[in-house]
Design a protein around this motif. Sequence first.
Motif, mmCIF file in Angstrom:
data_model
loop_
_atom_site.group_PDB
_atom_site.id
_atom_site.type_symbol
_atom_site.label_atom_id
_atom_site.label_comp_id
_atom_site.label_asym_id
_atom_site.label_seq_id
_atom_site.Cartn_x
_atom_site.Cartn_y
_atom_site.Cartn_z
ATOM 1 N N ASN A 220 0.831 -1.351 0.313
ATOM 2 C CA ASN A 220 -0.037 -0.283 0.166
ATOM 3 C C ASN A 220 1.077 1.242 0.485
ATOM 4 O OD1 ASN A 220 -1.758 1.453 -0.329
ATOM 5 N ND2 ASN A 220 -2.757 1.319 2.340
ATOM 6 N N VAL A 221 0.634 1.766 -1.122
ATOM 7 C CA VAL A 221 1.398 2.957 -1.207
ATOM 8 C C VAL A 221 1.006 4.958 -0.703
ATOM 9 C CG1 VAL A 221 3.043 5.043 -2.899
ATOM 10 C CG2 VAL A 221 3.033 2.211 -3.494
ATOM 11 N N ALA A 222 -0.646 4.645 -0.855
ATOM 12 C CA ALA A 222 -0.654 6.260 -0.221
ATOM 13 C C ALA A 222 -2.459 5.512 0.268
ATOM 14 C CB ALA A 222 -0.296 6.938 -1.326
ATOM 15 N N GLU A 223 -2.776 6.517 0.502
ATOM 16 C CA GLU A 223 -3.568 6.526 0.482
ATOM 17 C C GLU A 223 -4.876 7.636 0.790
ATOM 18 O OE1 GLU A 223 -5.132 3.037 4.146
ATOM 19 O OE2 GLU A 223 -4.258 4.140 5.537
ATOM 20 N N GLY A 224 -6.420 7.492 1.372
ATOM 21 C CA GLY A 224 -7.000 9.056 1.336
ATOM 22 C C GLY A 224 -8.743 8.265 1.375
ATOM 23 N N SER A 272 -15.638 2.016 2.462
ATOM 24 C CA SER A 272 -15.213 1.638 4.235
ATOM 25 C C SER A 272 -14.280 0.527 4.386
ATOM 26 C CB SER A 272 -16.393 0.809 4.837
ATOM 27 O OG SER A 272 -16.074 0.550 5.741
ATOM 28 N N HIS A 273 -13.068 1.430 5.410
ATOM 29 C CA HIS A 273 -12.139 1.052 5.365
ATOM 30 C C HIS A 273 -11.916 1.005 7.201
ATOM 31 C CE1 HIS A 273 -7.812 0.273 5.522
ATOM 32 N NE2 HIS A 273 -7.442 1.373 4.634
ATOM 33 N N PHE A 274 -12.649 0.127 7.680
ATOM 34 C CA PHE A 274 -13.067 -0.078 9.178
ATOM 35 C C PHE A 274 -11.848 -1.508 9.161
ATOM 36 C CE2 PHE A 274 -13.810 -2.272 12.306
ATOM 37 C CZ PHE A 274 -14.293 -1.547 13.830
ATOM 38 N N PRO A 275 -11.041 -0.761 10.225
ATOM 39 C CA PRO A 275 -10.905 -0.050 11.737
ATOM 40 C C PRO A 275 -9.772 0.812 10.757
ATOM 41 C CG PRO A 275 -9.212 -2.169 11.707
ATOM 42 C CD PRO A 275 -10.139 -2.010 10.649
ATOM 43 N N GLN A 276 -9.491 1.118 9.931
ATOM 44 C CA GLN A 276 -8.344 1.757 10.274
ATOM 45 C C GLN A 276 -9.326 2.998 10.235
ATOM 46 O OE1 GLN A 276 -5.307 2.374 9.870
ATOM 47 N NE2 GLN A 276 -4.815 3.790 8.325
ATOM 48 N N PHE A 277 -10.452 3.312 9.586
ATOM 49 C CA PHE A 277 -10.965 4.579 9.907
ATOM 50 C C PHE A 277 -12.361 4.423 10.805
ATOM 51 C CE2 PHE A 277 -8.797 5.874 6.060
ATOM 52 C CZ PHE A 277 -8.777 7.079 6.350
ATOM 53 N N ASP A 278 -13.863 5.389 10.814
ATOM 54 C CA ASP A 278 -15.039 4.981 11.655
ATOM 55 C C ASP A 278 -15.499 3.874 10.988
ATOM 56 O OD1 ASP A 278 -16.706 4.942 13.396
ATOM 57 O OD2 ASP A 278 -17.148 6.480 13.424
ATOM 58 N N ARG A 279 -16.050 3.189 11.044
ATOM 59 C CA ARG A 279 -17.398 2.513 10.339
ATOM 60 C C ARG A 279 -18.714 3.395 9.640
ATOM 61 N NH1 ARG A 279 -21.949 -0.234 12.386
ATOM 62 N NH2 ARG A 279 -22.350 0.759 14.396
ATOM 63 N N ASN A 280 -19.153 3.038 7.977
ATOM 64 C CA ASN A 280 -20.144 3.589 7.943
ATOM 65 C C ASN A 280 -21.258 3.086 7.523
ATOM 66 O OD1 ASN A 280 -21.690 5.905 6.019
ATOM 67 N ND2 ASN A 280 -19.997 6.257 4.586
ATOM 68 N N PRO A 281 -21.704 3.472 7.842
ATOM 69 C CA PRO A 281 -23.068 1.721 7.932
ATOM 70 C C PRO A 281 -24.009 2.331 6.827
ATOM 71 C CG PRO A 281 -23.595 4.091 9.781
ATOM 72 C CD PRO A 281 -22.328 3.914 9.826
ATOM 73 N N ASN A 282 -23.662 3.582 6.228
ATOM 74 C CA ASN A 282 -24.770 4.402 4.872
ATOM 75 C C ASN A 282 -25.972 4.226 5.410
ATOM 76 O OD1 ASN A 282 -22.318 3.629 3.043
ATOM 77 N ND2 ASN A 282 -22.454 1.467 3.516
ATOM 78 N N THR A 283 -26.713 4.985 6.083
ATOM 79 C CA THR A 283 -28.676 4.858 6.877
ATOM 80 C C THR A 283 -27.896 6.514 6.735
ATOM 81 O OG1 THR A 283 -27.693 5.156 9.110
ATOM 82 C CG2 THR A 283 -27.803 2.647 8.535
#
Length: 319
Positions: A220-224, A272-283
């Motif tokens: 993984n080189v970079a992420e956003g 989604s990118h949990f647990p790196q970022f908070d989960r997104n329930p999409n609701t």
Amino acid sequence: VKVEPHVADLTADNIGELLEDVRVVLDGTDNFETRFLINDYCVERAIPWVYGGAVGSYGISMPVLPARSACFQCVFPEPPSGPQPTCETAGVLNTITSLVASWQVSLALQILCGREPEPMITTFDAWSGDVRQVRMPPRDPQCPACGLRSCRYLHGEHRVPVSLCGRNAVQIHDRRRPLDLDELARRLSPLGEVRSNGFALRFTIPPHEMMIFPDGRAINVAEGIVRARYRESLSAPKPLEPGRVYAFTIDLVGTSNVFRRGHRIRLDLTSSHFPQFDRNPNTGEPFGTSAKVRPANQTVYHSRQYPSHIELPVVEAAP
């Protein structure tokens, strides 16, 4: 200080090249198998090295001093068995990694200055503030590394599979002979779930998983990330309208990488990118309050009207 970065998977095949002529080694790895390999190499060549590890708020470090202290395998004869806390299941408090790294550097400086530190195991708890030290055990005459000098991780016929941090995953590399992933998938499919894309094969028998590569690995080189409802303002969220096309600018954060001939660049898009970022329930509900999860489907447009693209600035090499 001159830093020479190497993007590589440390193996018995390349450890001699990567650690050639070093005077001390600092451990920043995340699995015991690689540490056993470092230990074998340093024991065989009488190179001091400093072990360090962290999980949760807990950290540990110790110097391995050739001919003076027990080696790493004397203290840890085998990798831990059974369920263990990992960076994924327990997380890692950022301050404990800084604390352990600072202690490792202090020990390394003592070694480089000719003052070998005492062979002590030091543990830290950045949450409770506890710091403890115990003397390392004596060298074990039956230790495979410093006692019997078999150094099986360094000279073994096959590389030991590496238990990755979290997910009960095992990563196997065998670069001495290419693998036919299609044939391997056919043989493994009756035994469990197999997913293969020509570049890697994933084989799952819960709770275990294997990722098998024919000749390399993905890095993984970079992420956003962009939280869609906050695309315009962090203080005034605006939910998306289904069916409408939106433009997003995703900052991958400043980074640089040398792509050599034959390298490929892969782009992964996910909602989604949990647990790196908070989960997104999409609701659409406030974060931390939703008890339900809805699937989300994204469409990436790539046309004259919607020219999705990646900016990859090319930096000329310094003369």
